[in-house]
Design an enzyme around this catalytic site. Structure first.
Site, short mmCIF file in Angstrom:
data_model
loop_
_atom_site.label_atom_id
_atom_site.label_comp_id
_atom_site.label_asym_id
_atom_site.label_seq_id
_atom_site.Cartn_x
_atom_site.Cartn_y
_atom_site.Cartn_z
N CYS A 163 3.56 -0.83 -12.55
CA CYS A 163 4.02 0.32 -13.32
C CYS A 163 5.19 -0.10 -14.21
O CYS A 163 6.23 0.55 -14.26
CB CYS A 163 4.41 1.48 -12.40
SG CYS A 163 5.62 1.05 -11.13
N ALA A 193 0.79 -1.23 0.00
CA ALA A 193 0.00 0.00 0.00
C ALA A 193 0.82 1.28 0.00
O ALA A 193 0.38 2.31 -0.53
CB ALA A 193 -0.93 0.00 1.22
N ASP A 213 1.71 -3.49 3.95
CA ASP A 213 3.03 -3.30 3.33
C ASP A 213 4.06 -3.96 4.23
O ASP A 213 3.90 -4.00 5.45
CB ASP A 213 3.33 -1.81 3.15
CG ASP A 213 4.39 -1.55 2.09
OD1 ASP A 213 4.00 -1.19 0.95
OD2 ASP A 213 5.59 -1.72 2.38
N GLY A 240 0.70 5.29 -0.32
CA GLY A 240 -0.68 5.49 0.11
C GLY A 240 -1.62 6.20 -0.83
O GLY A 240 -2.76 6.46 -0.46
#
Length: 470
Positions: free
Chosen positions: A398, A284, A304, A287
């Site tokens: 990503c 996470a 996390d 955030g």
């Protein structure tokens, strides 16, 4: 770069006399450097470039107050800003800078030359790509070389190399404009394979430009775009023209928005959490996605493995006046009651974010992709066990690499026949060019072209929505 030639050595650092007595040589050099305007910033930049290239540190982490080693101790804010500017430009343009230096250093770098390479890289970045005074860049590089015992003997060589670079600057800038050296060869080859020659060149070219600044806002994107000198993107994010420091912008301290690339904001929207649903945000920190899920009214568990990064998440949520249950743990072994929805923003090669993180192409290796893909497989397997019947998973990375995106999801669906893909549509807020033939989200960095580089492009992202059948 070659280091085939040996050069005369220097004596080892010792202790230097001062009025106060004897102090270590390193402290004496720092004290001497501090007297020369601009030199501490150049020394810090060169050291950070070395920490990234040789040590594998992340550029952003090198500028964190918790950085180890911390190269910024004692620097004035303007020197910190200058060091960041130099290090960022050097890493963004590392390919062409290394090519130029290799051409100018006909016999290669000296052996056992300490930080000489990084001093040269930092100076070359200033001469080629930054609006810095030429004489200052050269003079301070020479001074930096003289300060370190391992490199002091090569001050004349550094002076000659940089003056030759200056004389041939236009030639080298023309070569840089060709784009041949904008990415490591192994990575450029992968992009050509998956996105074609034109696509690979477009990806590398956009990575040479300063990244945009996008915000996710709690409400009224049009109003905040007007107040903050920005535009509302087709996905609902706000992109700013301004370069005002974040904390000085209206709405920051009031918690009205947070910084989040437009592509990174899409996966939480695909998950579409409903009020009172139990939602797990794997990996996470820091955030941004957790904030989106909490803003929608879901009961969020922010998981996390890094307690330090979760402190940052908690601080961000506090500023935004949002709530989530924070949990420290390894996502591959996490146990809990099944969730209505799970968001997996998996650790990945991050090659889709190289415009924002120019160190990424130069710190990753081909083998990293397979290692990370294996971790992603384990995380997906754990998420499948934690998803209720009728529940859903949004998996995202990503990364531009298919092994971490398209291939990962295809393999998951083969292993888990009780899950099916729920295709992304324009109704989810995704422009049609963002949706691939399988119905997954795939953004490429050169999407959204614009004459103003500050308004152009988007992070490279992949996301798929997976539903467990009831």
């Amino acid at each position: 770069m070659s280091d085939s030639k040996s050069f005369p050595g220097r004596s080892k650092p010792g202790r230097h006399a001062t009025r106060q007595g004897f102090v270590p040589a390193e402290a004496a050099r720092e004290a001497e450097a501090a007297k020369i305007p601009g030199l501490p910033a150049r020394l810090a930049a060169a050291a950070i470039i070395g920490d990234v290239i040789q040590g594998g540190h992340r550029l952003d982490e090198c500028f964190s107050p918790q950085a180890v080693p911390n190269r910024l101790t004692g620097l004035e804010p303007r020197d910190v800003a200058l060091a960041r500017s130099i290090a960022t430009a050097a890493l963004r343009r590392l390919g062409i800078i290394r090519h130029v230096l290799a051409e100018l250093l006909e016999k290669g770098l000296p052996r056992q030359a300490g930080r000489l390479e990084y001093t040269l890289i930092a100076a070359a970045a200033q001469l080629l790509f930054l609006d810095a005074a030429d004489h200052a860049a050269i003079d301070l590089a020479v001074r930096a070389t003289k300060l370190e015992p391992k490199t002091g003997a090569y001050a004349g060589m550094v002076n000659g190399v940089l003056r030759n670079l200056l004389r041939r600057r236009e030639e080298f800038l023309e070569l840089a404009a060709g784009g041949e050296y904008d990415a490591p060869p192994w990575l450029a080859q992968r992009w050509r394979k998956h996105y074609g020659e034109a696509g690979a060149r477009a990806i590398a070219a956009i990575y040479m430009k300063e990244p945009p600044l996008d915000l996710s806002v709690k409400s009224d994107p049009e109003g905040w775009a007007e107040r903050l000198d920005g535009v509302v993107l087709p996905t609902g994010s706000v992109r700013l023209r301004t370069r005002t420091p974040i904390v000085e912008l209206p709405g920051y301290h009031e918690g009205e928005w947070w910084v989040q690339d437009a592509a990174a904001a899409l996966p939480a929207r695909l998950l579409a959490p409903k009020a009172d649903e139990r939602v797990l945000d794997m990996c996470a920190a820091p955030g941004g996605k957790t904030a989106q899920l909490a803003q929608a009214g879901a009961h969020v568990v922010a998981l996390d493995r890094s307690a330090e990064r979760l402190k940052m998440l908690a601080a961000n949520l506090s500023r935004l006046d949002l709530r989530a249950d924070v949990a420290v743990g390894d996502a591959t072994g996490y146990q809990a009651q099944p969730f209505d929805a799970i968001l997996i923003d998996a650790p990945c090669s991050a090659t889709g974010t190289a415009r924002r993180h120019p160190d990424v192409p130069w710190t990753k290796k081909p083998g990293d992709i397979d290692t990370l893909a294996a971790l992603q497989t384990k995380m997906l397997a754990r998420a499948a066990l934690l998803t209720k019947a009728g529940g859903r998973i949004v998996y995202c990375t990503c990364s531009l690499e298919p092994e971490e995106g398209e291939q990962q999801v295809a393999a998951f669906l083969r292993r888990n026949p009780d899950f099916r893909r729920q295709p992304v549509t324009e109704a989810d807020g995704a422009p049609p060019e963002f949706i691939n033939r399988d119905g997954d989200l795939r953004t490429l960095p050169y999407f959204w072209p614009n004459e103003d580089a500050r308004l152009a492009g988007i992070d490279g992202f992949f996301a798929a929505r997976l539903v467990r059948q009831a």
